[in-house]
Design a protein around this motif. Structure first.
Motif, PDB file in Angstrom:
ATOM      1  N   ASP A   6       3.339  -6.203   4.696  1.00  0.00           N
ATOM      2  CA  ASP A   6       2.721  -6.407   6.290  1.00  0.00           C
ATOM      3  C   ASP A   6       1.293  -6.259   5.882  1.00  0.00           C
ATOM      4  O   ASP A   6       0.563  -5.487   5.491  1.00  0.00           O
ATOM      5  N   SER A   8      -1.116  -6.192   7.630  1.00  0.00           N
ATOM      6  CA  SER A   8      -1.854  -5.323   8.322  1.00  0.00           C
ATOM      7  C   SER A   8      -2.263  -3.951   7.597  1.00  0.00           C
ATOM      8  O   SER A   8      -2.886  -3.011   8.140  1.00  0.00           O
ATOM      9  N   LYS A   9      -1.102  -3.656   6.696  1.00  0.00           N
ATOM     10  CA  LYS A   9      -1.293  -2.453   5.947  1.00  0.00           C
ATOM     11  C   LYS A   9      -2.144  -2.541   4.717  1.00  0.00           C
ATOM     12  O   LYS A   9      -2.341  -1.469   3.863  1.00  0.00           O
ATOM     13  N   ASP A  10      -2.547  -3.503   4.464  1.00  0.00           N
ATOM     14  CA  ASP A  10      -3.169  -3.878   3.060  1.00  0.00           C
ATOM     15  C   ASP A  10      -4.689  -3.778   3.408  1.00  0.00           C
ATOM     16  O   ASP A  10      -5.366  -4.553   4.315  1.00  0.00           O
ATOM     17  N   TYR A  30      -2.601  -0.271  -0.303  1.00  0.00           N
ATOM     18  CA  TYR A  30      -1.390  -0.776   0.770  1.00  0.00           C
ATOM     19  C   TYR A  30      -0.976   0.535   1.362  1.00  0.00           C
ATOM     20  O   TYR A  30      -0.574   1.395   0.693  1.00  0.00           O
ATOM     21  N   ASP A  31      -1.131   0.499   2.502  1.00  0.00           N
ATOM     22  CA  ASP A  31      -0.345   1.720   3.515  1.00  0.00           C
ATOM     23  C   ASP A  31      -0.988   2.997   3.011  1.00  0.00           C
ATOM     24  O   ASP A  31       0.024   3.902   2.992  1.00  0.00           O
TER      25      ASP A  31
END
Length: 87
Positions: A6, A8-10, A30-31
């Motif tokens: 995803d 948007s999580k990076d 990441y996340d």
């Protein structure tokens, strides 16, 4: 939906760019996970001086290796700082 990457999580925490070769080295998380180093992409310039779309880093030239070598202490310090923020 099945698990997968995803964007948007990076998060890019810090980055460096070689003006000569366009190679980008960046610290990503990441996340909320461990900060890790990514080599690439390349951000090349158009004739008008603006950035082209990113391309894969591919194989590194001696200029790329020399640039990484010259900046490795800053890169290592950044990676340590993002992985050990309380130290």
């Amino acid at each position: 939906m099945a698990g997968g990457f995803d964007p948007s999580k990076d998060k890019v925490l810090q980055s460096w760019r070689s003006e000569e070769t366009g190679l980008v080295v960046a610290i990503h998380s990441y996340d909320g996970g461990e900060a890790k180093l990514q080599i690439g992409p390349r951000m090349l310039k158009k004739k008008d001086g603006s950035d082209r779309a990113p391309v894969k880093a591919g194989r590194l030239t001696i200029e790329d290796v020399q640039w990484i070598y010259d900046n490795i202490d800053d890169i290592k310090d950044g990676l340590e700082e993002h992985n050990n923020p309380m130290d």
